[in-house]
Design a protein around this motif. Structure first.
Motif, PDB file in Angstrom:
ATOM      1  N   PRO A 123      -8.609   7.563   1.735  1.00  7.26           N
ATOM      2  CA  PRO A 123      -7.404   6.752   1.495  1.00  7.26           C
ATOM      3  C   PRO A 123      -7.201   6.373   0.029  1.00  7.26           C
ATOM      4  O   PRO A 123      -6.370   5.537  -0.253  1.00  7.26           O
ATOM      5  CB  PRO A 123      -7.702   5.492   2.315  1.00  7.26           C
ATOM      6  N   ASP A 124      -7.939   6.994  -0.875  1.00  7.39           N
ATOM      7  CA  ASP A 124      -7.841   6.595  -2.290  1.00  7.39           C
ATOM      8  C   ASP A 124      -6.653   7.274  -2.961  1.00  7.39           C
ATOM      9  O   ASP A 124      -6.809   8.095  -3.868  1.00  7.39           O
ATOM     10  CB  ASP A 124      -9.153   6.910  -3.010  1.00  7.39           C
ATOM     11  N   PRO A 159      -3.449   6.335  -4.954  1.00  8.20           N
ATOM     12  CA  PRO A 159      -2.687   5.267  -5.626  1.00  8.20           C
ATOM     13  C   PRO A 159      -1.193   5.586  -5.661  1.00  8.20           C
ATOM     14  O   PRO A 159      -0.776   6.701  -5.356  1.00  8.20           O
ATOM     15  CB  PRO A 159      -3.282   5.251  -7.031  1.00  8.20           C
ATOM     16  N   ALA A 160      -0.430   4.587  -6.049  1.00  4.93           N
ATOM     17  CA  ALA A 160       1.034   4.736  -6.064  1.00  4.93           C
ATOM     18  C   ALA A 160       1.497   5.810  -7.053  1.00  4.93           C
ATOM     19  O   ALA A 160       2.579   6.363  -6.896  1.00  4.93           O
ATOM     20  CB  ALA A 160       1.694   3.397  -6.391  1.00  4.93           C
ATOM     21  N   VAL A 175       1.938   3.077   1.464  1.00  9.56           N
ATOM     22  CA  VAL A 175       1.624   4.197   0.573  1.00  9.56           C
ATOM     23  C   VAL A 175       2.392   4.058  -0.744  1.00  9.56           C
ATOM     24  O   VAL A 175       1.825   4.197  -1.835  1.00  9.56           O
ATOM     25  CB  VAL A 175       1.948   5.542   1.247  1.00  9.56           C
ATOM     26  N   ASP A 181       3.555   1.420  -2.129  1.00 11.37           N
ATOM     27  CA  ASP A 181       3.088   0.266  -2.902  1.00 11.37           C
ATOM     28  C   ASP A 181       1.659   0.440  -3.410  1.00 11.37           C
ATOM     29  O   ASP A 181       1.104  -0.471  -4.025  1.00 11.37           O
ATOM     30  CB  ASP A 181       3.170  -1.002  -2.043  1.00 11.37           C
ATOM     31  N   GLY A 182       1.054   1.583  -3.134  1.00 10.51           N
ATOM     32  CA  GLY A 182      -0.316   1.818  -3.591  1.00 10.51           C
ATOM     33  C   GLY A 182      -1.360   1.012  -2.843  1.00 10.51           C
ATOM     34  O   GLY A 182      -2.452   0.750  -3.352  1.00 10.51           O
ATOM     35  N   TRP A 186      -2.698   1.881   0.158  1.00 11.28           N
ATOM     36  CA  TRP A 186      -3.525   2.662   1.084  1.00 11.28           C
ATOM     37  C   TRP A 186      -5.029   2.541   0.761  1.00 11.28           C
ATOM     38  O   TRP A 186      -5.851   2.376   1.667  1.00 11.28           O
ATOM     39  CB  TRP A 186      -3.070   4.129   1.104  1.00 11.28           C
ATOM     40  N   PRO A 187      -5.403   2.560  -0.551  1.00  3.25           N
ATOM     41  CA  PRO A 187      -6.846   2.485  -0.838  1.00  3.25           C
ATOM     42  C   PRO A 187      -7.513   1.214  -0.307  1.00  3.25           C
ATOM     43  O   PRO A 187      -8.686   1.234   0.056  1.00  3.25           O
ATOM     44  CB  PRO A 187      -6.898   2.527  -2.370  1.00  3.25           C
ATOM     45  N   PRO A 209      -8.426   0.751   4.451  1.00  2.00           N
ATOM     46  CA  PRO A 209      -9.146   1.872   5.054  1.00  2.00           C
ATOM     47  C   PRO A 209      -8.910   1.949   6.549  1.00  2.00           C
ATOM     48  O   PRO A 209      -8.626   0.941   7.205  1.00  2.00           O
ATOM     49  CB  PRO A 209     -10.607   1.571   4.733  1.00  2.00           C
ATOM     50  N   TRP A 210      -9.045   3.124   7.083  1.00  4.50           N
ATOM     51  CA  TRP A 210      -8.878   3.399   8.501  1.00  4.50           C
ATOM     52  C   TRP A 210      -9.694   2.426   9.342  1.00  4.50           C
ATOM     53  O   TRP A 210     -10.835   2.134   9.032  1.00  4.50           O
ATOM     54  CB  TRP A 210      -9.366   4.826   8.776  1.00  4.50           C
TER      55      TRP A 210
END
Lengths: 354, 354
Positions: free
Chosen positions: A298-299, A301-302, B139, B141-142, B144-145, B148-149
């Motif tokens: 999931p790394d 970034p925007a 996603v 907005d950045g 996602w990192p 985490p799932w």
């Protein structure tokens, strides 16, 4: 002493996850001991190595995301480990040869997530071909008022009369096609792991082929990946990630696609070469892409190229994200683990044999 | 002198719009004079009133978006005006009684956009029920990192085993249902303009009912809007906007829906009472909504309540936005207009009779 199971992620029964309930019940009945990673984030590898290193673990119930089941881990676990059960359909995070060498049994959950993942494949195909990602960005950015309707505004391509290429024609691939049959597609070219071979009718699990027949839609095996690249208006990736499928969609594949085509990925990120995809989109050699999975997630970034390209729709790996699917996956993973450690009354939901 | 047609928006033939090509050809052949609004934005009303005010206009080819065809306009046009042709399926922007009074003929384009709009209905149903809007925001907005799932992350509801309520069971409603039949829905309750009446089989234009039969899915008329509200997991609005359907989905309707339900609107914005919808979403009485049309569009700023609610997916009226649909709509609108002003060799694509 009751068998010990390590569970690498909370599976809260009270939130509807049946697998969590099964483990809780087995634990309360004294049939197993469950050692739990209690945070809602990937298990800490050091913690896991230490816990396995005690040499008394019988079963490991793991996830796909952020966990690598490899030599080092199995070496740490030693000879007590009887079963690895992953709560996922794909198992590119598991070194199966290392399991085989140690006679450790292995379970996956390929059934419970079929419907949910196929839905996301169809959704991404619609969103990407219909430029919904661009539309949503415009609305979120407050640009709609300065973007009045005109006859060509945000015009995409429909799925009517298209050729759909499905790479990976197992349960998810077949179900994704079944969804798309209602959208007026003209034909489907598919590939199983043996490219060119027709689907064995006993493996047409959901009667997709008879439905296509009823609707007058041609469905046949592709001669090659090349044919899929050349002929498809929509390419859907539903294959497992293996050394053979890694970067299957690369610069060469993308040099053959139609400039109006769309690529959808609900498989695993590395099936696509990200750089080649971004280049193809930027240069107008591919119209759009819809991705549920990407290399490095999931790394992301925007300012990641996949996020910045307006013609790419990217959702954060929600393929199996329904309560129904996750509950069923947790149930199957718990069953595999409980059966694998030898608790009576539990049968394997799905064992992978090597 | 050749009949004069006013065209209220560019229909560039070179971009694939067949209607533009038809008008160009007729003009070059001296069969009509075409007076054009040349900007890619809604026609200026003052310009239109002045142009009509010359009293020599035979045909008016207009759009849905931003144009009101009302008494004042028709009064300005005077007795020369023979036909109004709108490049749209819906005609809530046209005062039909004012047309009728003057014996002005009226054409619409209900056929060419059916597939495209049905696709957007299915897409919005998937996006809203599967929380894709939230996923996309994260996603972009950045985030996602840091997200985490986990087994419950962004879990939505699938369409499997659901009851779908389709309000407005004409061509678009039937086609939208046809799309959804492949997603494992359990049954459909529909309403035509005569609620409770079964669909006349001669109006089952796309053989949706036999396909449902083949798949074992029950499709029947709803007894009432109430029944649709109470029973549906997904409500899809495909009806025309009329005094009867304005605010059909209001606070009362929304007081009866399931808290897990989703409402999709591909009809016209005012079929939903926006305030009531936002309140139902905020209070958790409705799980999600997917909207292609909203009251007040396109003047929807980023801080509009419909944009701010994460459980609402909003796309900027792209229902008919495919090259295929828009080309077909422009073709049908041009035909209606050319036939209406009496150019030989052109037949009406669709005339609305009062």
């Amino acid at each position: 002493m009751a068998p010990k199971i390590i569970l690498t992620r909370p599976l809260p029964a009270e939130k509807g996850l049946e697998g969590g309930a099964l483990l809780d019940q087995a634990e309360r009945a004294g049939l197993v001991r469950v050692v739990r990673w209690t945070k809602d984030e990937p298990v800490d590898r050091k913690w896991l190595l230490e816990e396995l290193g005690k040499g008394d673990t019988d079963g490991l119930l793991c996830m796909h995301n952020g966990e690598k089941i490899d030599e080092e881990l199995l070496e740490a676990a030693g000879s007590s480990l009887k079963v690895v059960s992953t709560m996922s359909a794909g198992y590119d995070h598991v070194d199966v040869s290392a399991l085989k060498k140690r006679n450790i049994r292995f379970g996956t959950t390929p059934d419970a997530l079929t419907d949910a993942t196929a839905d996301i494949g169809a959704m991404l195909a619609l969103m990407a071909t219909r430029r919904a990602g661009e539309g949503i960005r415009a609305v979120l950015d407050g640009k709609w008022p300065e973007m009045p309707w005109n006859p060509l505004l945000l015009c995409g391509h429909g799925l009517q009369n298209t050729t759909v290429g499905v790479i990976g024609f197992g349960k998810i691939g077949q179900t994704t096609l079944k969804r798309l049959l209602g959208f007026g597609i003209k034909r489907c070219l598919y590939s199983t792991s043996r490219v060119g071979a027709p689907l064995d009718s006993s493996r047409d699990y959901f009667k997709t082929l008879p439905l296509a027949d009823y609707l007058g839609i041609e469905v046949r095996p592709a001669e090659s990946y090349d044919e899929i690249a050349r002929e498809s208006d929509l390419v859907v990736l539903c294959c497992p990630l293996t050394p053979q499928t890694k970067h299957l969609v690369d610069a060469e594949f993308l040099s053959k696609v139609k400039p109006t085509a769309c690529v959808v990925n609900t498989a695993r990120g590395p099936v696509i070469d990200t750089d080649a995809l971004v280049a193809a989109i930027r240069e107008g050699r591919l119209a759009s892409a819809g991705l549920d999975v990407v290399t490095g997630e999931p790394d992301i970034p925007a300012d990641h190229p996949l996020v910045k390209e307006e013609r790419i729709v990217l959702v954060p790996h929600i393929g199996s994200a329904t309560i129904q699917a996750r509950s069923g996956m947790s149930r199957d993973a718990a069953r595999n683990c409980l059966a694998g450690v030898g608790v009576e009354g539990f049968e394997w939901a799905n064992e992978v044999t090597f």
